[in-house]
Design an enzyme around this catalytic site. Structure first.
Site, short mmCIF file in Angstrom:
data_model
loop_
_atom_site.label_atom_id
_atom_site.label_comp_id
_atom_site.label_asym_id
_atom_site.label_seq_id
_atom_site.Cartn_x
_atom_site.Cartn_y
_atom_site.Cartn_z
N TRP A 201 0.86 -1.19 0.00
CA TRP A 201 0.00 0.00 0.00
C TRP A 201 0.90 1.25 0.00
O TRP A 201 1.88 1.33 0.75
CB TRP A 201 -0.91 0.00 1.24
CG TRP A 201 -1.65 1.29 1.38
CD1 TRP A 201 -2.73 1.67 0.64
CD2 TRP A 201 -1.34 2.38 2.26
NE1 TRP A 201 -3.11 2.94 1.01
CE2 TRP A 201 -2.27 3.40 2.00
CE3 TRP A 201 -0.35 2.60 3.23
CZ2 TRP A 201 -2.27 4.62 2.69
CZ3 TRP A 201 -0.34 3.81 3.91
CH2 TRP A 201 -1.30 4.80 3.64
N ASP A 368 -15.11 13.09 -2.61
CA ASP A 368 -14.60 11.75 -2.26
C ASP A 368 -15.47 11.14 -1.16
O ASP A 368 -16.63 11.52 -0.96
CB ASP A 368 -13.11 11.86 -1.88
CG ASP A 368 -12.31 10.61 -2.17
OD1 ASP A 368 -12.44 9.64 -1.40
OD2 ASP A 368 -11.56 10.59 -3.17
N TRP A 479 -14.06 4.93 -8.58
CA TRP A 479 -14.56 3.61 -8.13
C TRP A 479 -13.48 2.97 -7.25
O TRP A 479 -12.47 2.50 -7.75
CB TRP A 479 -14.82 2.74 -9.36
CG TRP A 479 -15.37 1.39 -9.08
CD1 TRP A 479 -14.75 0.37 -8.39
CD2 TRP A 479 -16.64 0.87 -9.46
NE1 TRP A 479 -15.55 -0.73 -8.33
CE2 TRP A 479 -16.72 -0.45 -8.98
CE3 TRP A 479 -17.72 1.39 -10.17
CZ2 TRP A 479 -17.84 -1.26 -9.20
CZ3 TRP A 479 -18.83 0.58 -10.39
CH2 TRP A 479 -18.88 -0.72 -9.91
N ASP A 480 -13.74 2.96 -5.96
CA ASP A 480 -12.71 2.50 -5.01
C ASP A 480 -12.97 1.06 -4.56
O ASP A 480 -14.08 0.54 -4.72
CB ASP A 480 -12.71 3.45 -3.80
CG ASP A 480 -11.34 3.55 -3.15
OD1 ASP A 480 -10.49 2.67 -3.39
OD2 ASP A 480 -11.12 4.52 -2.41
N MET A 481 -11.97 0.42 -3.98
CA MET A 481 -12.09 -0.95 -3.47
C MET A 481 -10.96 -1.11 -2.45
O MET A 481 -9.81 -1.25 -2.83
CB MET A 481 -11.89 -1.91 -4.65
CG MET A 481 -12.32 -3.34 -4.43
SD MET A 481 -11.22 -4.28 -3.37
CE MET A 481 -11.92 -5.89 -3.51
N ASN A 482 -11.31 -1.04 -1.16
CA ASN A 482 -10.27 -0.88 -0.15
C ASN A 482 -9.96 -2.09 0.72
O ASN A 482 -9.23 -1.97 1.68
CB ASN A 482 -10.63 0.29 0.77
CG ASN A 482 -10.31 1.63 0.13
OD1 ASN A 482 -9.20 1.84 -0.34
ND2 ASN A 482 -11.28 2.52 0.07
N CYS A 528 -9.69 2.68 -8.59
CA CYS A 528 -8.90 2.95 -7.39
C CYS A 528 -9.02 1.72 -6.51
O CYS A 528 -10.05 1.04 -6.54
CB CYS A 528 -9.47 4.18 -6.68
SG CYS A 528 -8.59 4.62 -5.16
N ASP A 550 -2.03 5.81 -3.03
CA ASP A 550 -2.45 6.69 -1.94
C ASP A 550 -1.29 7.54 -1.44
O ASP A 550 -1.49 8.42 -0.62
CB ASP A 550 -3.03 5.87 -0.77
CG ASP A 550 -4.53 5.68 -0.94
OD1 ASP A 550 -5.11 6.34 -1.81
OD2 ASP A 550 -5.11 4.87 -0.19
C1 GLA Z 1 -8.87 5.02 -0.54
C2 GLA Z 1 -8.49 5.81 -1.77
C3 GLA Z 1 -8.32 7.26 -1.41
C4 GLA Z 1 -9.60 7.79 -0.81
C5 GLA Z 1 -10.01 6.95 0.37
C6 GLA Z 1 -11.38 7.34 0.87
O1 GLA Z 1 -7.83 4.96 0.37
O2 GLA Z 1 -7.33 5.29 -2.35
O3 GLA Z 1 -7.95 8.01 -2.54
O4 GLA Z 1 -10.61 7.79 -1.80
O5 GLA Z 1 -10.04 5.57 0.06
O6 GLA Z 1 -11.79 6.60 1.95
#
Ligand code: GLA
Length: 742
Positions: A201, A368, A479-482, A528, A550
């Protein structure tokens, strides 16, 4: 062009500068006879196939006198018989046996390229752009057919490979390993290194180059996403090859889930390069009459060094993997509020930021995380995609209208694949999250992954997003995926099919993405995943750009963007100017450096613009102007990497515009050194006889700075042979120089 010599049973697959030659030895083994620089002719008789007798290895039944199975260079292999290396395809039959014996059955050659059902892939717009060979093999006993698909692009030196397996028998079988491509090369282990991109990360895609050792060397992901840890890409780089010269073979999988890729080096120094779905998290039941399509691998050969290989991938992915309205146009310069406000914003705050954005010339504001449910921190509400009216009393449409009135477009963040345990969605559908009965969930960022192998979950995501995107003027989506997968299990799939979860997830995700991007073709989509944790060709098929990392620090981006560019074009990299001290590494890069590093990718700001000083606002105006003028050179131009920050103190990149008239050099250095050497940078790829005028420069603190004069003219010959000199830049400083051909 693809030709077939029936007498010798040789297929010759040619791109403009490369040849890939396969032969069916005695109608049986599929040999890889050659892959490399283009050959005009190829004579099978000259191949030393029979000289391959070795002790203590087996001869495949029926192949007596034709060499030992284990030492042939194969293009397709199964385990057992006489080949005991890691195979292309490994099937298990109803009787428990795992031995297959595929023989040539038929083939067809045609102009164009087929679509891969349900999967992202490179494409052609006109059948004349590529030729395809479909080579069908058949195992008589099990009645299974395998179709190997090879597409050669005529003008781009890339070959796309994939495979379809069809169960023509009566019983269900299991696919336990299916590589999209394997290719054996004799003696390659002595001559080549393996180069790959690893990280974690906020430090994605660091370049590693290491000698090939005997045995299996493998990079992979079993995290459910292609991952920041390893990218589904590697290259075999000749020991003599550099960025600018020498032989390089690239292997890249167009897939966003679990993959494996590697090089198995055997006792004879033959290497088997392979890339495909990670077999560790994959077991697919194929019923009678069913077919399975593998993802696509893209193979590239260049004798112009690592940069040469990169340029081929860049061109292919920019023009024949990315799709849609934004493929060819310059996109939006934007301001994203994430690092500016995190969860703590009001409508008023967003409008203040948007006003400044409009003032400096930006196109779009991205709202965001934190606009929905009760989301004031990362502990709740994923899945509850309804607007938080305490923060946004006029709703998303009201906010979008106000932003539009400022002359800015409006974009929105989603994380559709996730659910917070503290959400109405989870309370209503606890079985929609992945999980295993009787086992507690392992949380990551307080959240769980939705089970996208389920049709109902995918349909829900499509419905919810369609509703939001139809009811406000939203022109961009991030479009995020964390979270990586944790309890690998589906409450929906039966015991027999649990091994299919990870790939079914990808098929579900791709269906959702395909539906949404085709329903909303005027939206610019950016992928993302905790930064650049899912930066791959699979996502680029749906979304032409991806948030690279990030880590928004310009100094770290010298490494991250350099590494990412090994396979992916700068047009695909989201890159923003963020505040100092930087929020990830606390470094304080100058505004100039931050602008110069961000300008190469898809440019934006990631800070509270309403807090910028007047001086910073003026600098930002200049940066936006520069980006709008030259962004296209970075995005569509040819890239030459001149110095690597992984091997020294500088990251030096040269871009030559598509029309070859504009040349931009970005010289970035990491730590300042005292009493140091002059660094000579010789440009490359120029016309030696042409005159190049220096038209613009961003000059760092550099002893040669006073020598840089706008309007000075250089010959291409001078720039390429004498070069430009740099020294004594401060920590994390950039110098940009722009030359235009006269
Ligand atoms: C992830 C994304 C960031 C931001 C956060 C929001 O970490 O990579 O750019 O959008 O989520 O929670």
């Amino acid at each position: 062009m693809i030709t077939y010599n029936a007498e010798k049973q040789i297929f010759k697959i040619d791109t403009k500068n490369t040849s890939y030659i396969i032969g069916t030895l005695r109608n049986t083994l599929l040999l890889n006879l050659y892959y490399g620089k283009k050959l005009k002719d190829f004579d099978y008789e000259l191949c030393d196939l029979a000289a391959l007798a070795k002790s203590h290895t087996s001869v495949e039944a029926g192949m007596e006198g034709a060499g030992m199975g284990e030492v042939h260079s194969l293009d397709f292999s199964t385990f057992g018989n006489a080949d005991l290396r890691l195979p292309t395809l490994h099937l298990k039959y109803a009787d428990g046996s795992v031995i297959s014996r595929f023989r040539y059955r038929s083939h067809k050659i045609y102009a164009g390229k087929p679509k891969l059902k349900g999967l992202p892939a490179t494409y052609v717009e006109n059948d004349s752009e590529a030729d395809t060979l479909e080579l069908e093999l058949f195992d008589e006993l099990s009645k299974v057919s395998v179709t190997l698909i090879y597409t050669a692009f005529n003008e781009i030196d890339a070959i796309a490979r994939s495979m379809r397996v069809k169960n023509e028998g009566e019983n269900t079988l299991e696919i336990n390993r299916i590589m999209s491509a394997t290719i054996d090369m004799q003696s390659a282990a002595r001559d080549f290194d393996m180069l790959h991109l690893d990280g974690g990360w906020a430090r994605e895609r660091f370049v590693r180059r290491q000698p090939i050792f005997k045995g299996n060397q493998e990079i992979s992901s079993a995290r459910g996403i292609s991952s920041a840890q390893h990218n589904p890409f590697f290259a075999m780089v000749h020991k003599n090859a550099t960025e600018l010269s020498g032989e390089v073979y690239g292997f890249n999988l167009i897939y966003s889930g679990n993959f494996t890729a590697g090089v198995e080096c055997d006792v004879y120094d033959t290497t088997r390069a392979y890339i495909g779905i990670n077999p560790f998290t994959f077991n697919w039941k194929l019923k009678s009459g069913e077919e399975f399509q593998s993802p696509e691998a893209v193979l590239v050969y260049s004798d112009e060094g690592i940069s040469g290989m990169s340029r081929i991938y860049h061109k292919l992915y920019r023009t024949r993997l990315c799709r849609g309205k934004f493929r060819d146009t310059e996109r939006y310069a934007l301001i994203n509020n994430w690092e500016g406000t995190y969860f703590n914003f009001t409508e008023e705050k967003l409008l203040d930021i948007a006003k400044k954005g409009a003032e400096v010339g930006l196109d779009l504001l991205v709202l965001d995380d934190g606009w929905f449910g009760k989301r004031n921190n990362d502990k709740s509400s994923l899945g509850d995609w309804f607007v938080n009216e305490e923060k946004l009393p006029n709703g998303l449409d009201g906010l979008a209208d106000k932003i539009n009135a400022l002359g800015m477009k409006f974009g929105l963040w989603f994380e559709p694949e996730m659910v917070s345990p503290d959400s109405d969605l989870f309370r209503a559908h606890p079985d929609w999250a992945m999980g295993v009965p009787g086992r507690a969930h392992s949380l990551g960022r307080n959240q769980l992954v939705l089970d996208l192998s389920r049709e109902d979950v995918c349909d829900y995501i499509i419905t919810v997003l369609t509703d939001i995107l139809s009811n406000a003027n939203i022109e961009y989506v991030k479009w995020d995926m964390n979270k990586s997968f944790s309890e690998f299990g589906s409450f929906y799939l039966d015991a027999e099919h649990q091994g299919e979860l990870c790939h079914r997830y990808m098929l579900g995700l791709y269906r959702v993405m395909e539906t949404l991007v085709s329903s909303f073709p005027n939206i610019l989509w950016e992928g993302c995943s905790g930064g650049g944790g899912r930066f791959d060709g699979g996502i680029l098929y749906y979304m032409p750009q991806i948030w690279t990392s990030d880590c928004s620090d310009a100094g770290e981006r010298m490494l991250i963007q350099y590494g990412t560019s090994i396979c992916y074009p700068f047009s695909s990299m989201g890159s923003h100017v963020s505040a100092i001290p930087n929020h990830q590494v606390w470094r304080e890069c100058s505004m100039a450096t931050r602008g110069d590093m961000a300008a190469m990718g898809q440019f934006g700001y990631e800070l509270d613009m309403s807090k910028m000083s007047d001086e910073e606002i003026e600098q930002a105006k200049e940066q936006v102007k520069f980006y709008k003028k030259y962004g296209e050179v970075f995005h569509k131009g040819d890239l030459y990497r001149l110095r690597s920050p992984f091997e020294g103190n500088e990251a030096v990149l040269e871009f030559i515009s598509e029309d070859e008239n504009t040349v931009i050099l970005n010289y970035a250095n990491r730590l300042a050194t005292i009493n140091n050497a002059v660094v000579v940078v010789k440009l490359t790829g120029l016309d030696p006889d042409a005159i190049y005028e220096e038209v613009e420069a961003h000059i760092g603190h550099n002893v040669f700075a006073n020598k840089i004069r706008i309007g000075r003219e250089f010959s291409g010959e001078f720039l390429m042979n004498y070069g430009l000199k740099f020294t004594n830049q401060r920590d994390f400083q950039t110098t940009i120089r722009v030359f235009v051909k006269k």
